[in-house]
Design a protein around this motif. Structure first.
Motif, PDB file in Angstrom:
ATOM      1  N   LEU A  71      -8.546  -6.610 -12.960  1.00  9.16           N
ATOM      2  CA  LEU A  71      -7.653  -6.619 -11.797  1.00  9.16           C
ATOM      3  C   LEU A  71      -6.496  -7.575 -12.005  1.00  9.16           C
ATOM      4  O   LEU A  71      -5.376  -7.339 -11.547  1.00  9.16           O
ATOM      5  N   LYS A 109      -5.199  -6.115  -2.928  1.00 10.67           N
ATOM      6  CA  LYS A 109      -3.776  -6.227  -3.214  1.00 10.67           C
ATOM      7  C   LYS A 109      -3.253  -7.587  -2.757  1.00 10.67           C
ATOM      8  O   LYS A 109      -2.488  -8.253  -3.456  1.00 10.67           O
ATOM      9  N   GLN A 165      -4.643   0.750 -17.676  1.00  6.16           N
ATOM     10  CA  GLN A 165      -3.959   0.719 -16.392  1.00  6.16           C
ATOM     11  C   GLN A 165      -4.271   1.985 -15.587  1.00  6.16           C
ATOM     12  O   GLN A 165      -4.495   1.919 -14.372  1.00  6.16           O
ATOM     13  N   GLN A 189      -5.098  -8.156 -14.753  1.00  2.42           N
ATOM     14  CA  GLN A 189      -4.155  -7.576 -15.712  1.00  2.42           C
ATOM     15  C   GLN A 189      -3.480  -6.336 -15.169  1.00  2.42           C
ATOM     16  O   GLN A 189      -2.565  -5.805 -15.803  1.00  2.42           O
ATOM     17  N   PHE A 190      -3.935  -5.877 -14.049  1.00  2.00           N
ATOM     18  CA  PHE A 190      -3.379  -4.656 -13.488  1.00  2.00           C
ATOM     19  C   PHE A 190      -1.935  -4.882 -13.096  1.00  2.00           C
ATOM     20  O   PHE A 190      -1.602  -5.880 -12.466  1.00  2.00           O
ATOM     21  N   GLU A 191      -1.096  -3.917 -13.488  1.00  5.50           N
ATOM     22  CA  GLU A 191       0.331  -4.142 -13.277  1.00  5.50           C
ATOM     23  C   GLU A 191       0.941  -3.237 -12.241  1.00  5.50           C
ATOM     24  O   GLU A 191       2.124  -3.343 -11.954  1.00  5.50           O
ATOM     25  N   ARG A 192       0.146  -2.358 -11.700  1.00  5.00           N
ATOM     26  CA  ARG A 192       0.762  -1.343 -10.845  1.00  5.00           C
ATOM     27  C   ARG A 192       0.420  -1.526  -9.376  1.00  5.00           C
ATOM     28  O   ARG A 192       0.304  -0.565  -8.629  1.00  5.00           O
ATOM     29  N   TRP A 193       0.240  -2.771  -8.977  1.00  2.00           N
ATOM     30  CA  TRP A 193      -0.141  -3.016  -7.588  1.00  2.00           C
ATOM     31  C   TRP A 193       0.863  -2.438  -6.597  1.00  2.00           C
ATOM     32  O   TRP A 193       0.498  -1.972  -5.525  1.00  2.00           O
ATOM     33  N   SER A 194       2.113  -2.483  -6.973  1.00  2.00           N
ATOM     34  CA  SER A 194       3.113  -2.003  -6.027  1.00  2.00           C
ATOM     35  C   SER A 194       2.942  -0.511  -5.757  1.00  2.00           C
ATOM     36  O   SER A 194       3.333  -0.022  -4.706  1.00  2.00           O
ATOM     37  N   LYS A 195       2.308   0.165  -6.693  1.00  2.00           N
ATOM     38  CA  LYS A 195       2.107   1.600  -6.505  1.00  2.00           C
ATOM     39  C   LYS A 195       0.895   1.896  -5.629  1.00  2.00           C
ATOM     40  O   LYS A 195       0.712   3.020  -5.177  1.00  2.00           O
ATOM     41  N   ILE A 196       0.071   0.892  -5.431  1.00  2.00           N
ATOM     42  CA  ILE A 196      -1.181   1.143  -4.725  1.00  2.00           C
ATOM     43  C   ILE A 196      -0.944   1.215  -3.232  1.00  2.00           C
ATOM     44  O   ILE A 196      -0.429   0.273  -2.621  1.00  2.00           O
ATOM     45  N   SER A 197      -1.321   2.346  -2.674  1.00  2.00           N
ATOM     46  CA  SER A 197      -1.099   2.520  -1.241  1.00  2.00           C
ATOM     47  C   SER A 197      -2.284   1.991  -0.454  1.00  2.00           C
ATOM     48  O   SER A 197      -3.427   2.100  -0.883  1.00  2.00           O
ATOM     49  N   THR A 198      -1.962   1.402   0.672  1.00  2.00           N
ATOM     50  CA  THR A 198      -3.041   0.921   1.529  1.00  2.00           C
ATOM     51  C   THR A 198      -2.991   1.616   2.883  1.00  2.00           C
ATOM     52  O   THR A 198      -3.445   1.084   3.886  1.00  2.00           O
ATOM     53  N   ASP A 199      -2.440   2.808   2.891  1.00  2.00           N
ATOM     54  CA  ASP A 199      -2.390   3.553   4.153  1.00  2.00           C
ATOM     55  C   ASP A 199      -3.790   3.886   4.614  1.00  2.00           C
ATOM     56  O   ASP A 199      -4.675   4.191   3.820  1.00  2.00           O
ATOM     57  N   PRO A 203      -9.250   2.125   2.003  1.00  2.00           N
ATOM     58  CA  PRO A 203      -7.922   1.531   2.180  1.00  2.00           C
ATOM     59  C   PRO A 203      -8.001   0.029   2.454  1.00  2.00           C
ATOM     60  O   PRO A 203      -7.202  -0.759   1.950  1.00  2.00           O
ATOM     61  N   TYR A 258      -2.040  -9.237  -5.922  1.00  2.00           N
ATOM     62  CA  TYR A 258      -0.608  -8.992  -6.025  1.00  2.00           C
ATOM     63  C   TYR A 258       0.168 -10.113  -5.356  1.00  2.00           C
ATOM     64  O   TYR A 258       1.178 -10.594  -5.863  1.00  2.00           O
TER      65      TYR A 258
END
Lengths: 375, 189
Positions: free
Chosen positions: A57, B138, B119, A59-69, B131, B142
């Protein structure tokens, strides 16, 4: 339970430990963690895997892509927390983990036995827990420099927040030396009573008959825990100093409830050398002057007795020592005793008893001390 | 007569920096990082064996000493076992020479394709979370918030945040394929 289920359950336990270890952990929790690890190689394996998940987690780089809807709120059944210092007791929304889950009634001793994840572990998720067994006293330093001297068979939870410092006394008694910080009041809650202090030393005891607060230095405010307002009632002056467990000593508060009880939370201010008892119903007995050194001697492991029965004295000693005393003499147990003793030294007390009356002292099979009438 | 305890990373933590994710690392950051790095890497297929060896060592160690820094001991032991076994060639199930060479040498060839696959895998696994679990993760990874701050942000309790995290971690552990977790170990420190 088949291998997969078992693995899943252990993965959950490992995840639990991981999350817990992210915060501040007490010695007890660390002990429990080590004991859990040493139960099986599988536990170790799952713990290492959870660490790897964490690494992934990070190292994960795509957090911005992860939706939390769709995240509308808490998904478990949550007991709503009122804005008080007393967290709710664990409720049925905690999923049944293993057959080894113990009930709340089984208290301090089991913490030290650490059978897997006991109920205490759950309670410890809400603030840092300090718990002592019979015969165990602890002196603890808190992050802000405050210290707590904890009596045997006591339990308290510490939760430091930015705006305030909270302690919940679940059981027993403790003496607090509070580091001065005006911006961050120090609050101790026992039952429905909260003690508020700024820079001071005071003891709080949770007894059957109520909560006893004794101030050694400085000043504290004693009142009902906020959001629970109880009318203060003046009770009769013969507030008993006897500390018998489970006796019907609680003053009959209800009969004297003032007419038109006010909703305002009444606070009692206590200065050094003063003590007050708040009964279970919320009634506040009149403040009395005490020799705080003697009233709080227990915090230093000294027991002070004044015309207390031998039975009561023995009871107190037994709380502080693994090796128990037993007096098998009907007359002797009722005898009043006065004096100051070191809690860790019951032998001196036994020697003292022998000067008072002729008795035989022997050890029984369990190593406990039995005092019998001399024949 | 008064003794002072709890200095071993318990209540003496600095309360002012409470809430920052980095803070909790203070005491066992190094052993954990080493374990996760290539030097401490354990091939997925061997993790159970390594864990068993660590388990035996934990049993032999003095319990009171372990209690002082349990996480540090755990990860240090795992790293040591991994290193010892790598040197002695005890890894039987792994693909050998190039893997061992990779371990032995300090420089690694960045495996671009492997990284992308990792990834992808994590992204996929995250989708199996609720969610709420995603949201909390996140905020933690993040935005680097601590549990207390997450609780404030989501207007809930810290206890609730902990539970969500717990479930999230457990789910991910079961979802992420072990071989790819090995890739994590090989990845950047």
């Amino acid at each position: 339970m088949d291998a997969n289920d078992r693995r899943e359950r252990i993965a959950e336990e490992a995840a639990e430990w991981w999350v817990t270890l992210q915060g501040e952990v007490t010695r007890v929790e660390r002990e429990q963690f080590i004991d859990w690890l040493r139960e099986s190689g599988l536990h170790v394996a799952e713990m290492l895997r959870i660490a790897q998940v964490h690494g992934a987690l990070k190292q994960f780089e795509r957090w911005s892509k992860i939706s939390t809807d769709g995240s509308g709120g808490d998904e478990d059944v949550v007991v709503p927390l009122p804005n008080s210092e007393t967290p709710p007791k664990p409720t049925p929304d905690i999923p049944k983990r293993t057959p080894r889950l113990l009930t709340l009634a089984l208290a301090a001793a089991l913490v030290l036995v650490a059978v897997g994840l006991s109920v205490n572990y759950w309670l410890s998720l809400r603030g840092t827990v300090i718990e002592t067994a019979r015969g165990e006293r602890r002196d603890v330093s808190l992050a802000d420099g405050s210290t707590v001297q904890v009596d045997p068979q006591s339990r308290l939870r510490v939760k430091y927040e930015p705006e305030r410092r909270l302690v919940v006394l679940d059981r027993g008694r403790a003496l607090f030396h509070v580091a001065k910080n005006k911006e961050r009041p120090f609050l101790v809650t026992a039952d429905g009573t909260t003690v508020r202090a700024v820079g001071t030393a005071f003891g709080v005891e949770k007894r059957d008959r109520g909560v006893v607060v004794t101030v050694s230095e400085g000043r504290v405010a004693v009142g009902p825990t906020p959001s629970v307002s109880v009318p203060a009632v003046a009770t009769s002056p013969e507030a008993s100093a006897v500390r018998k467990e489970g006796s019907a000593d609680v003053p009959a508060v209800t009969a004297r409830r003032a007419a038109g009880s006010s909703k305002r939370s009444p606070e009692v201010l206590l200065d050094a050398g003063e003590q007050v008892t708040v009964a279970e119903g919320g009634g506040v007995e009149p403040v009395r002057a005490v020799d705080s050194g003697r009233a709080l001697a227990w915090a230093d492991g000294r027991l002070v007795f004044e015309n207390d029965s031998v039975e009561h004295v023995v009871e107190e000693f037994n709380r502080y020592n693994r090796i128990q005393l037993e007096v098998r003499d009907a007359e002797l147990v009722k005898r009043p005793i006065s004096g100051t003793f070191s809690a860790a030294d019951p032998e001196s007390f036994v020697a003292f008893l022998q000067t008072v009356v002729a008795v035989n002292v022997r050890q029984d099979d369990a190593g406990n001390t039995v005092i019998e009438p001399a024949r | 007569m008064r003794g002072y305890e709890q200095r071993g990373g318990g209540l003496m933590a600095d309360s002012n920096s409470k809430g920052r994710l980095v803070e909790w690392f203070r005491l066992w950051r190094s052993p954990l990082r080493k374990f996760l790095s290539s030097r401490g890497a354990v091939p997925a297929a061997d993790l159970d064996d390594v864990a068993q060896e660590v388990f035996l060592r934990l049993m032999r160690y003095d319990r009171t000493e372990l209690i002082e820094h349990p996480q540090a001991y755990l990860f240090k032991m795992a790293t040591n076992v991994a290193a010892e076994w790598a040197i002695r060639g005890r890894y039987v199930k792994s693909r050998e020479p190039e893997w061992l060479a990779e371990i032995a040498s300090k420089e690694r060839v960045e495996d671009e394709a492997g990284q992308v696959e990792l990834q992808d895998e994590i992204e996929c696994a995250l989708k199996t979370l609720t969610p709420r679990q995603r949201e909390v993760m996140k905020l933690q990874f993040y935005e680097g918030l601590g549990r207390h701050e997450i609780a404030d942000r989501l207007a809930t309790t810290e206890r609730s945040v902990k539970r969500v995290l717990m479930k999230g971690y457990a789910k991910l552990r079961l979802e992420l394929r072990p071989e790819l977790l090995k890739e994590v170990s090989h990845g950047r420190e």
